[in-house]
Write a protein that holds these residues in place. Structure first.
Motif, PDB file in Angstrom:
ATOM      1  N   MET A  60     -14.417   4.161  -3.593  1.00 32.44           N
ATOM      2  CA  MET A  60     -13.063   4.086  -3.016  1.00 32.44           C
ATOM      3  C   MET A  60     -13.041   4.645  -1.600  1.00 32.44           C
ATOM      4  SD  MET A  60     -10.756   5.337  -6.251  1.00 32.44           S
ATOM      5  CE  MET A  60     -10.685   4.412  -7.784  1.00 32.44           C
ATOM      6  N   SER A 115       0.896   4.015  -2.886  1.00 32.57           N
ATOM      7  CA  SER A 115       0.570   5.413  -2.569  1.00 32.57           C
ATOM      8  C   SER A 115       1.591   6.363  -3.168  1.00 32.57           C
ATOM      9  CB  SER A 115       0.491   5.609  -1.054  1.00 32.57           C
ATOM     10  OG  SER A 115      -0.588   4.872  -0.510  1.00 32.57           O
ATOM     11  N   CYS A 129      -6.825   6.423  -6.069  1.00 37.58           N
ATOM     12  CA  CYS A 129      -6.882   6.546  -4.615  1.00 37.58           C
ATOM     13  C   CYS A 129      -5.482   6.471  -4.025  1.00 37.58           C
ATOM     14  CB  CYS A 129      -7.745   5.429  -4.026  1.00 37.58           C
ATOM     15  SG  CYS A 129      -8.077   5.625  -2.249  1.00 37.58           S
ATOM     16  N   ALA A 182     -12.020   2.311   1.533  1.00 31.72           N
ATOM     17  CA  ALA A 182     -10.789   2.639   2.256  1.00 31.72           C
ATOM     18  C   ALA A 182     -11.007   2.649   3.761  1.00 31.72           C
ATOM     19  CB  ALA A 182     -10.256   3.991   1.794  1.00 31.72           C
ATOM     20  N   VAL A 220      -3.846   5.394  -1.112  1.00 33.33           N
ATOM     21  CA  VAL A 220      -4.323   4.481  -0.073  1.00 33.33           C
ATOM     22  C   VAL A 220      -3.860   4.901   1.313  1.00 33.33           C
ATOM     23  CG1 VAL A 220      -4.386   2.081   0.690  1.00 33.33           C
ATOM     24  CG2 VAL A 220      -4.356   2.605  -1.747  1.00 33.33           C
ATOM     25  N   ASP A 221      -2.604   5.319   1.451  1.00 40.78           N
ATOM     26  CA  ASP A 221      -2.093   5.715   2.771  1.00 40.78           C
ATOM     27  C   ASP A 221      -2.932   6.817   3.395  1.00 40.78           C
ATOM     28  OD1 ASP A 221      -0.082   3.893   2.712  1.00 40.78           O
ATOM     29  OD2 ASP A 221       1.555   5.319   2.425  1.00 40.78           O
ATOM     30  N   ASP A 230       0.824  -1.209   0.000  1.00 41.09           N
ATOM     31  CA  ASP A 230       0.000   0.000   0.000  1.00 41.09           C
ATOM     32  C   ASP A 230       0.855   1.255   0.000  1.00 41.09           C
ATOM     33  OD1 ASP A 230      -2.336  -1.426  -0.070  1.00 41.09           O
ATOM     34  OD2 ASP A 230      -2.838  -1.140   2.052  1.00 41.09           O
ATOM     35  N   LYS A 233      -6.155   7.331   2.490  1.00 41.48           N
ATOM     36  CA  LYS A 233      -7.566   6.972   2.287  1.00 41.48           C
ATOM     37  C   LYS A 233      -8.282   8.048   1.470  1.00 41.48           C
ATOM     38  CE  LYS A 233      -7.889   4.140   6.480  1.00 41.48           C
ATOM     39  NZ  LYS A 233      -8.626   3.842   7.706  1.00 41.48           N
ATOM     40  N   ARG A 247     -10.674  -4.453  -1.857  1.00 36.20           N
ATOM     41  CA  ARG A 247     -11.158  -3.066  -1.779  1.00 36.20           C
ATOM     42  C   ARG A 247     -12.000  -2.705  -2.981  1.00 36.20           C
ATOM     43  NH1 ARG A 247      -5.564  -1.163  -0.727  1.00 36.20           N
ATOM     44  NH2 ARG A 247      -5.211  -1.801   1.425  1.00 36.20           N
ATOM     45  N   ALA A 301      -5.990  -5.228  -0.241  1.00 35.87           N
ATOM     46  CA  ALA A 301      -6.083  -4.574  -1.546  1.00 35.87           C
ATOM     47  C   ALA A 301      -6.958  -5.347  -2.526  1.00 35.87           C
ATOM     48  CB  ALA A 301      -4.683  -4.389  -2.127  1.00 35.87           C
TER      49      ALA A 301
END
Length: 574
Positions: free
Chosen positions: A364, A52, A331, A368, A333-334, A48, A336, A377, A374
């Motif tokens: 998303m 990111s 997105c 999140a 991810v870190d 992730d 969100k 999601r 992953a």
């Protein structure tokens, strides 16, 4: 945190690859199921963070392809991503072969393991260098496309900005704008052909090294398709060709009469009304403000989402020189944090961004906050597009915020666009299968194949002697064919569900929204067929579902065209 404040640092690739290799080895030797699960969670955190950083770099690169720093970072990820993919597949294989797999499946679900199976068969160490070159070719195409400066109407325009002139009420201007745009592509014909030729040979070689007959089956693995395959996709294309194209031809006859033409030329195809296509009212900021009001009113969940997006400055919407073409949602991810990218061009497309791409972002945003791995999601891309395309219809009660007195015309045009897109989407998919199943085709043979498919799927269009389009090269304008092979059918599979959401909305708005919200919250925990059934609808693979959708939407178009006095003489569709 605002997008501009999000810290970026290039990951230490060698260190990360080493960590992932150790995790794969430890999973293989894990003394218990919980120990293997902890290692898989550690793996997700590492992946992730890399994703990111890659996403931040990509966002900043596409926002300005001339930025030297992020141009170099983009080159780094083109090389790094295939290496990381193969190392991630080592972890996948360790999970699949784990002696604790029953425990892991109980905790993570069997679908996650199906997705790991697909991923593990989609690449191998022997094709890493080819995948790196493939990424570089995709970047070269994107950069070439973004460099377009088309002299027209006394100024230089990007391809996105040409959309404004191509929908002018002046037919001669629409034609000359289409000619000017086509001339730019013709001027870069050699480069476009060369890039695509190398892409086809590269992807074909990857498939052959991995033991596949052609790139087509490998692409299905890379798209992560669960619950259906090429046989079902062909059935969908056949249904669209057999059952839907005749319906669309009738809808196009209504459109031609509406704009005073006996037959539609290519530059008429997206022109809906003599007084002009409905355009949003106001400045880009006013359009964005209207989007905020829309989502604040739609539901508590969307209100929270849109406030998060705007406060984080998670939109880049204005078209400008050096900006990559197209639109997307991704997105970080870190954080969100979804991010939405577009190129506003003063057409209804600008509003579609605030419904389509924001539909992606909404899913998303919800996923999140569920702390899913992953793989779970997001569903397959065909299901992700359900979230976006359905949102376009489920926000219908708020379209007046953007279009005012032109709302009825916008909604009619939007329904027509959605229905008439389906043959084109199938055409793109069949073209790609033709190309990859016959990788020795010359550039001229590929163009002839495209021109033949145009007559099959869009027989209502006259391409006259237009440059670029007239010689069957119009496919080179479609980014997905170069950058995301075999993606385009996902829009078709999604649109045929979104139109069922539209019908449900017309019958019971609250129930349609309830079903949509439940669907988005399922994230990637079910396959496409299971997600469609969970929403109470039919897949395009079942019975006469395509014909039924076409009849229902075409009937609505005809009825509303007459009721809104947009067309004086009734012409029966059904």
């Amino acid at each position: 945190m605002k997008l501009s404040q999000m810290p970026y640092a290039r990951p230490n690739l060698d260190h990360l690859l080493g960590e992932l290799e150790q995790i794969a080895q430890k999973i293989s030797k894990a003394p218990s199921g919980p120990a293997a699960l902890d290692l898989f969670e550690e793996y997700n955190q590492l992946r992730d963070h890399f994703d990111s950083m890659a996403t931040l770099s990509s966002i900043r690169h596409t926002c300005d392809t001339r930025d030297d720093f992020y141009d170099k970072e983009n080159d780094f990820y083109d090389q790094a991503a295939p290496l990381l993919t193969e190392r991630c597949n080592q972890v996948s294989r360790a999970m699949l072969q784990s002696s604790h797999r029953p425990f892991l499946e109980e905790k993570l679900g069997s679908l996650l393991f199906q997705k790991l199976e697909l991923a593990s068969g989609a690449s191998c160490e022997a094709v890493v260098e080819l995948m790196q070159r493939e990424n570089a070719l995709e970047s070269a195409y994107q950069k070439l496309y973004a460099s377009a400066q088309i002299e027209f109407a006394g100024k230089k325009n990007t391809v996105s900005q040409m959309g404004y002139y191509k929908r002018s009420t002046d037919r001669a201007l629409r034609r000359s704008a289409t000619q000017a745009e086509g001339a730019w592509f013709d001027a870069h014909r050699a480069e476009l052909d060369e890039i695509y030729e190398e892409m086809v040979q590269n992807r074909t070689e990857q498939a052959q090294i991995m033991g596949y007959k052609s790139y087509t089956p490998l692409s299905y693995l890379r798209m992560g398709r669960c619950g259906y395959g090429p046989k079902q996709v062909k059935a969908c294309r056949d249904a669209v060709q057999r059952d839907l194209v005749p319906i669309v031809c009738q809808v196009k006859k209504l459109q031609a009469k509406r704009i005073g033409q006996e037959k539609l030329a290519y530059y008429d195809d997206s022109f809906r009304f003599l007084e002009g296509n409905p355009a949003p009212i106001g400045t880009p900021q006013q359009i964005l403000d209207a989007g905020r009001r829309m989502y604040q009113s739609l539901s508590p969940e969307t209100a929270e989402y849109i406030d998060f997006m705007l406060e984080g400055e998670l939109f880049d919407l204005l078209s400008r020189e050096g900006k990559a073409p197209g639109g997307y949602c991704t997105c970080i991810v870190d954080q969100k944090a979804p991010f939405i990218f577009s190129n506003f061009n003063a057409t209804a497309d600008d509003v579609d961004v605030l419904t389509h791409e924001a539909g992606h972002g909404f899913q998303m945003y919800l996923a999140a906050r569920q702390n899913l791995p992953a793989e779970l999601r997001e569903p397959g891309m065909e299901s992700c597009e359900i979230h976006s395309m359905s949102m376009e219809f489920l926000t219908s009660d708020y379209h007046h915020l953007f279009f005012g007195p032109n709302t009825a015309r916008y909604q009619l045009a939007h329904a027509e666009d959605a229905l008439c897109f389906l043959p084109y989407g199938c055409m793109v998919d069949q073209f790609q299968q033709t190309v990859y199943d016959n990788p020795t085709l010359t550039s001229e043979e590929r163009n002839r194949a495209w021109a033949t498919l145009e007559k099959t799927y869009r027989p209502w269009i006259d391409f006259e002697d237009l440059p670029f389009y007239g010689r069957g090269a119009g496919w080179q304008r479609q980014l997905h064919i170069y950058e995301c092979p075999f993606y385009y059918i996902d829009y078709v599979l999604a649109q045929l569900v979104a139109l069922q959401f539209f019908a449900a909305f017309l019958q019971d708005k609250k129930d349609a929204w309830k079903r949509y919200l439940a669907l988005t919250r399922l994230a990637g925990t079910r396959t496409y067929p299971d997600l469609v059934h969970a929403a109470g609808f039919l897949t395009p693979f079942e019975g006469k579902s395509v014909w039924k959708v076409g009849q229902k939407v075409a009937g609505w178009i005809e009825k509303n065209q007459i009721q809104t006095k947009l067309f004086a003489k009734k012409a029966s569709i059904i």
